[in-house]
Design a protein around this motif. Sequence first.
Motif, PDB file in Angstrom:
ATOM      1  N   GLU A  86      19.364  15.630   5.298  1.00 22.46           N
ATOM      2  CA  GLU A  86      19.861  14.709   6.314  1.00 22.46           C
ATOM      3  C   GLU A  86      18.879  13.578   6.603  1.00 22.46           C
ATOM      4  O   GLU A  86      19.250  12.509   7.057  1.00 22.46           O
TER       5      GLU A  86
ATOM      6  N   CYS B 222      22.933  15.076  19.255  1.00 18.38           N
ATOM      7  CA  CYS B 222      23.073  15.390  17.826  1.00 18.38           C
ATOM      8  C   CYS B 222      23.871  16.678  17.634  1.00 18.38           C
ATOM      9  O   CYS B 222      24.691  16.783  16.711  1.00 18.38           O
ATOM     10  N   HIS B 223      23.634  17.652  18.501  1.00 19.19           N
ATOM     11  CA  HIS B 223      24.339  18.929  18.400  1.00 19.19           C
ATOM     12  C   HIS B 223      25.843  18.722  18.615  1.00 19.19           C
ATOM     13  O   HIS B 223      26.673  19.238  17.851  1.00 19.19           O
TER      14      HIS B 223
ATOM     15  N   ARG C 176      27.435  16.896  15.633  1.00 16.43           N
ATOM     16  CA  ARG C 176      27.611  17.753  14.459  1.00 16.43           C
ATOM     17  C   ARG C 176      28.863  18.622  14.582  1.00 16.43           C
ATOM     18  O   ARG C 176      29.669  18.720  13.653  1.00 16.43           O
ATOM     19  N   TRP C 177      29.034  19.257  15.757  1.00 15.62           N
ATOM     20  CA  TRP C 177      30.170  20.154  15.920  1.00 15.62           C
ATOM     21  C   TRP C 177      31.481  19.399  16.049  1.00 15.62           C
ATOM     22  O   TRP C 177      32.541  19.894  15.634  1.00 15.62           O
TER      23      TRP C 177
ATOM     24  N   LYS D 250      32.118  16.688  14.419  1.00 13.10           N
ATOM     25  CA  LYS D 250      32.405  16.342  13.023  1.00 13.10           C
ATOM     26  C   LYS D 250      33.098  17.496  12.313  1.00 13.10           C
ATOM     27  O   LYS D 250      33.966  17.296  11.457  1.00 13.10           O
ATOM     28  N   ASN D 251      32.703  18.729  12.681  1.00 14.51           N
ATOM     29  CA  ASN D 251      33.304  19.921  12.076  1.00 14.51           C
ATOM     30  C   ASN D 251      34.556  20.384  12.822  1.00 14.51           C
ATOM     31  O   ASN D 251      35.092  21.463  12.559  1.00 14.51           O
TER      32      ASN D 251
END
Length: 237
Positions: free
Chosen positions: A196, A220-221, A224-225, A227-228
């Motif tokens: 990354e 950021c956390h 990320r989630w 995005k998923n």
Amino acid sequence: METKIIDNYEEFSGIKKEWDVLLTNSRANLLFLTFEWLSAWWKYYGQGNKLLIILVIDRGKIMAAAPLMIKAVRKGRFIIGNKLQFIAHENSDYMDFIISEQDEECFKLIFGEILSRQKEWDWLDFIFIPENSPHIELWKKYALKTRCLNKNMREISESASLNLRGKYDSLIDFEKSLSNKRRNDLKRCSRLLHKEGAVSYFRTGKITDTEALFSRFVGCHKKRWTKNRKKSIFDEY
């Protein structure tokens, strides 16, 4: 020796120096027990919970600290009970009591204080105790010795932890001490991080820097989630 309760952020902020000294002298000197991590989490995500930090003091010196809180557990709009747990335990990889000396006496006083406040909580949730915790045998002993804890405390979960001031001189030495499975997991995570972008480690003593970095970490956390197409654990706060 006696216990003292800290139940507000302002008083907690006032013992930063003493907390740092205690953690440095403790065998459980872990990242998620630092003043910076706990205070930043509480400041931004502690709303709606009750702070319950238990200190053990001997002749004016802090000998031990249990960084706890009481969380109101909700189901929909309704509160179904109050849970006694570590501060930020949902967002921390491992937790423990911080004790500089006289471990068993401090454990006894801390659990005595916990049990004296049974009207304030409905169950205990002490998880993420490291398998290499210096207090692991005391955790097991008090879980069995105290009927109330044995009934309500979750099984102690295993997790590898890196002591900030332990027997390892570097991350490489720590990695060598792990089992093959944990070593492979660590390498896999490291590859993902470097994929990354560049990764660097540093320690800051400024609370303003800690708060800013913590905010970036949470951002950021969540990104990320999202995005998923899943929910970040920080979305609860």
